[in-house]
Design a protein around this motif. Structure first.
Motif: not given
Length: 125
Positions: A106-125
């Motif tokens: 739960r420390f590394l897999v949570n809503d905050f890191f999921t949101f950051c991953g979606k934003i960073s992947y969108s910025a990457y594309l």
């Protein structure tokens, strides 16, 4: 470093290009990054095929995490022309991601890191 050794072995001389510039270019060369891409592709197929079901025990996750830590330490100490630091870091992060696919904490897999991953992947594309 490897490119400099090949250049010296073949006797190639580039006028106006210093060894520092050549080394800087080699580290940022897309062909030098292919090993990192291969780690990501191997991780994708390992997770897609359900290979992590063979590592379901907590003991195996601890072993995976310790091996990732060992690779991180090795990467910080290594100075090799063949296996560079970013290659070792990609291996370590692949091991870490694989262990998180087995036992998501739960420390590394949570809503905050999921949101950051979606934003960073969108910025990457």
């Amino acid at each position: 470093m490897l490119l400099l050794g090949v250049r010296k072995f073949l006797g190639l001389r580039f006028e106006g290009v210093s060894e520092a510039d050549l080394y800087y270019w080699w580290k940022r060369n897309p062909f030098n990054q292919l090993a990192c891409l291969a780690c990501g592709i191997a991780l994708f197929f390992a997770i897609k095929s359900g290979y992590q079901d063979k590592f379901k025990s907590l003991r195996s996750v601890v072993v995976l995490l310790l091996s990732a830590l060992a690779v991180f330490v090795l990467a910080s100490k290594l100075n090799s022309p063949f296996l560079q630091r970013h290659h070792l870091f990609s291996i370590a992060f692949s091991i870490l991601a694989f262990s998180l696919s087995i036992f998501p904490t739960r420390f590394l897999v949570n809503d905050f890191f999921t949101f950051c991953g979606k934003i960073s992947y969108s910025a990457y594309l």
